[in-house]
Design a protein around this motif. Structure first.
Motif, mmCIF file in Angstrom:
data_model
loop_
_atom_site.group_PDB
_atom_site.id
_atom_site.type_symbol
_atom_site.label_atom_id
_atom_site.label_comp_id
_atom_site.label_asym_id
_atom_site.label_seq_id
_atom_site.Cartn_x
_atom_site.Cartn_y
_atom_site.Cartn_z
ATOM 1 N N GLU A 155 27.590 44.155 36.429
ATOM 2 C CA GLU A 155 26.514 43.986 37.413
ATOM 3 C C GLU A 155 26.252 42.514 37.692
ATOM 4 O O GLU A 155 26.108 42.100 38.853
ATOM 5 C CB GLU A 155 25.238 44.669 36.914
ATOM 6 N N ASP A 156 26.201 41.709 36.623
ATOM 7 C CA ASP A 156 25.980 40.277 36.819
ATOM 8 C C ASP A 156 27.160 39.631 37.544
ATOM 9 O O ASP A 156 26.970 38.763 38.410
ATOM 10 C CB ASP A 156 25.769 39.587 35.463
ATOM 11 N N PHE A 157 28.382 40.084 37.211
ATOM 12 C CA PHE A 157 29.566 39.528 37.850
ATOM 13 C C PHE A 157 29.566 39.822 39.351
ATOM 14 O O PHE A 157 29.787 38.938 40.180
ATOM 15 C CB PHE A 157 30.825 40.105 37.195
ATOM 16 N N THR A 158 29.300 41.062 39.727
ATOM 17 C CA THR A 158 29.331 41.414 41.141
ATOM 18 C C THR A 158 28.234 40.706 41.925
ATOM 19 O O THR A 158 28.451 40.281 43.064
ATOM 20 C CB THR A 158 29.204 42.942 41.327
ATOM 21 N N SER A 159 27.058 40.570 41.339
ATOM 22 C CA SER A 159 25.983 39.865 42.040
ATOM 23 C C SER A 159 26.303 38.378 42.167
ATOM 24 O O SER A 159 25.988 37.754 43.196
ATOM 25 C CB SER A 159 24.652 40.054 41.302
ATOM 26 N N SER A 160 26.967 37.802 41.174
ATOM 27 C CA SER A 160 27.367 36.388 41.240
ATOM 28 C C SER A 160 28.439 36.183 42.296
ATOM 29 O O SER A 160 28.435 35.176 43.014
ATOM 30 C CB SER A 160 27.869 35.920 39.878
ATOM 31 N N VAL A 161 29.363 37.130 42.394
ATOM 32 C CA VAL A 161 30.403 37.054 43.426
ATOM 33 C C VAL A 161 29.770 37.081 44.817
ATOM 34 O O VAL A 161 30.137 36.316 45.711
ATOM 35 C CB VAL A 161 31.415 38.207 43.258
ATOM 36 N N SER A 162 28.789 37.953 44.993
ATOM 37 C CA SER A 162 28.093 38.021 46.283
ATOM 38 C C SER A 162 27.382 36.719 46.594
ATOM 39 O O SER A 162 27.397 36.246 47.741
ATOM 40 C CB SER A 162 27.085 39.180 46.275
ATOM 41 N N ALA A 163 26.771 36.116 45.574
ATOM 42 C CA ALA A 163 26.067 34.850 45.772
ATOM 43 C C ALA A 163 27.025 33.728 46.160
ATOM 44 O O ALA A 163 26.631 32.771 46.851
ATOM 45 C CB ALA A 163 25.310 34.476 44.498
ATOM 46 N N MET A 164 28.287 33.833 45.746
ATOM 47 C CA MET A 164 29.295 32.834 46.115
ATOM 48 C C MET A 164 29.839 33.058 47.523
ATOM 49 O O MET A 164 30.645 32.271 48.017
ATOM 50 C CB MET A 164 30.482 32.887 45.135
ATOM 51 N N GLY A 165 29.458 34.170 48.148
ATOM 52 C CA GLY A 165 29.999 34.504 49.462
ATOM 53 C C GLY A 165 31.208 35.411 49.404
ATOM 54 O O GLY A 165 31.871 35.639 50.424
ATOM 55 N N GLY A 166 31.507 35.936 48.213
ATOM 56 C CA GLY A 166 32.655 36.817 48.056
ATOM 57 C C GLY A 166 32.260 38.277 48.160
ATOM 58 O O GLY A 166 31.103 38.631 48.349
ATOM 59 N N TYR A 167 33.276 39.150 48.013
ATOM 60 C CA TYR A 167 33.070 40.588 48.132
ATOM 61 C C TYR A 167 33.708 41.300 46.944
ATOM 62 O O TYR A 167 34.796 40.937 46.504
ATOM 63 C CB TYR A 167 33.689 41.135 49.422
ATOM 64 N N SER A 168 33.009 42.323 46.452
ATOM 65 C CA SER A 168 33.570 43.176 45.409
ATOM 66 C C SER A 168 34.308 44.327 46.071
ATOM 67 O O SER A 168 33.804 44.951 47.005
ATOM 68 C CB SER A 168 32.462 43.723 44.509
ATOM 69 N N MET A 169 35.525 44.607 45.566
ATOM 70 C CA MET A 169 36.360 45.642 46.160
ATOM 71 C C MET A 169 36.298 46.956 45.379
ATOM 72 O O MET A 169 35.842 47.956 45.877
ATOM 73 C CB MET A 169 37.808 45.151 46.240
ATOM 74 N N SER A 170 36.769 46.941 44.148
ATOM 75 C CA SER A 170 36.851 48.187 43.395
ATOM 76 C C SER A 170 36.861 47.897 41.904
ATOM 77 O O SER A 170 37.161 46.778 41.472
ATOM 78 C CB SER A 170 38.115 48.974 43.771
ATOM 79 N N THR A 171 36.536 48.931 41.127
ATOM 80 C CA THR A 171 36.528 48.826 39.671
ATOM 81 C C THR A 171 37.485 49.864 39.107
ATOM 82 O O THR A 171 37.398 51.046 39.454
ATOM 83 C CB THR A 171 35.118 49.065 39.106
ATOM 84 N N MET A 172 38.399 49.413 38.246
ATOM 85 C CA MET A 172 39.385 50.312 37.660
ATOM 86 C C MET A 172 38.989 50.678 36.228
ATOM 87 O O MET A 172 38.728 49.805 35.394
ATOM 88 C CB MET A 172 40.767 49.654 37.658
ATOM 89 N N ARG A 173 38.965 51.963 35.975
ATOM 90 C CA ARG A 173 38.783 52.515 34.632
ATOM 91 C C ARG A 173 39.869 53.573 34.447
ATOM 92 O O ARG A 173 39.836 54.573 35.180
ATOM 93 C CB ARG A 173 37.398 53.169 34.483
ATOM 94 N N PRO A 174 40.805 53.364 33.559
ATOM 95 C CA PRO A 174 40.912 52.290 32.578
ATOM 96 C C PRO A 174 41.376 50.977 33.207
ATOM 97 O O PRO A 174 41.892 50.963 34.327
ATOM 98 C CB PRO A 174 41.972 52.828 31.598
ATOM 99 N N PRO A 175 41.213 49.873 32.470
ATOM 100 C CA PRO A 175 41.618 48.554 32.971
ATOM 101 C C PRO A 175 43.132 48.382 32.907
ATOM 102 O O PRO A 175 43.848 49.213 32.345
ATOM 103 C CB PRO A 175 40.905 47.602 32.014
ATOM 104 N N VAL A 176 43.622 47.275 33.486
ATOM 105 C CA VAL A 176 45.074 47.061 33.574
ATOM 106 C C VAL A 176 45.431 45.589 33.374
ATOM 107 O O VAL A 176 44.593 44.705 33.503
ATOM 108 C CB VAL A 176 45.612 47.506 34.956
ATOM 109 N N HIS A 177 46.715 45.370 33.056
ATOM 110 C CA HIS A 177 47.381 44.068 33.137
ATOM 111 C C HIS A 177 46.654 42.935 32.392
ATOM 112 O O HIS A 177 46.292 41.919 32.990
ATOM 113 C CB HIS A 177 47.547 43.635 34.595
#
Length: 293
Positions: A155-177
């Motif tokens: 939640e903090d990461f996505t809100s920080s990305v928005s504050a930088m002018g970026g966009y959140s795309m998708s969240t993968m569960r399970p994680p990868v790579h």
């Protein structure tokens, strides 16, 4: 998958390899990365590649299969037979599910775009200073990255990305790579891969991790295992293809971002061969004879 004749050629082979109806299981599944979804992705990608070859007349010089596309690339280039890759895909999906049910249970991989590099680095450095773990799981373009981290930080990461002018795309569960998943790589290497003989590809493959050319059986096997604990780097794949003289790319698979990112469209003529376009062509009415009034 119901209507396309190229898919219908592959489905009986997939059903025989799996021992169940892929179409039925895929239809019933509500998990985005279940074994049924992953095998369906494989089948659809290969069906579209066959369509591109037969109807568009492509004769590829190189092949790239980023992330989940690796397995389709292995079949297309003759490194593995289709029934084997169908079974391998299902077994690896179950292997991942078993692993992540006990390890890294709180980790997700989140994709963001249009994020200033300086701002992202400052934020991630702050996570490290606070004692939090994270890893870059993929770079798709400038400001377009996949980050693995605890879901408690999401939640903090996505809100920080928005504050930088970026966009959140998708969240993968399970994680990868991610390097943190090396034990999963070892589990797959010990429990799944010994049942399958990987051959040298007939067409050189461009590794999605760093863009190097894969043309031996050992290199192909290593690339397939690298997907578990090495981040993907799509700009490196693009640079490799450009340096090899490639000018046109055919993206044969379900709708994805790799054909839309700037590093792709800036360097190539891009031909999309995807389910949506294919279905539209199949359902387009044929106008013959006189109108009926």
């Amino acid at each position: 998958m119901v209507l396309d004749p190229y898919v219908r050629r592959l489905l009986p082979l997939a059903d025989e390899a799996l021992g169940y109806s892929l179409l039925d299981r895929f239809y019933e599944s509500d998990e985005e990365y279940s074994e049924y979804t992953q095998v369906a992705f494989l089948v659809n990608s290969l069906a579209l590649a066959h369509r591109a070859e037969e109807e568009l007349g492509i004769r590829p010089d190189y092949c790239a299969g980023p992330s989940f596309g690796q397995k389709a690339a292995a079949v297309w280039t003759g490194s593995l037979d289709f029934p084997d890759v169908v079974r391998m895909t299902a077994e690896l999906a179950r292997c991942e599910q078993e692993y992540f049910s006990a390890e890294h249970t709180d980790v997700v991989t989140h994709t963001v775009m249009r994020v200033p590099d300086s701002g992202l680095q400052e934020y991630l450095s702050g996570l490290s200073e606070q004692g939090h773990w994270y890893e870059i799981s993929g770079r798709l373009d400038d400001g377009f990255v996949m980050v693995s981290l605890s879901d408690r930080l999401l939640e903090d990461f996505t809100s920080s990305v928005s504050a930088m002018g970026g966009y959140s795309m998708s969240t993968m569960r399970p994680p990868v790579h991610a390097k943190a998943f090396h034990a999963l790589r070892r589990k797959a290497a010990e429990e799944v891969f010994p049942r399958y003989g990987v051959r040298a590809p007939r067409i050189p493959v461009i590794a999605d991790q760093d863009g190097h050319v894969v043309d031996t059986a050992d290199a192909m096997r290593t690339m397939l295992l690298d997907t578990f604990d090495v981040a993907i780097d799509w700009p490196a794949v693009v640079n490799s293809l450009v340096n090899l003289g490639v000018r046109t790319v055919y993206v044969t698979g379900p709708e994805n971002l790799f054909r839309r990112v700037q590093c792709t469209v800036r360097n190539f003529d891009v031909v999309a061969v995807d389910p949506k376009n294919t279905l539209q062509k199949m359902l387009r009415p044929v106008r013959t004879g006189a109108p009926v009034l």
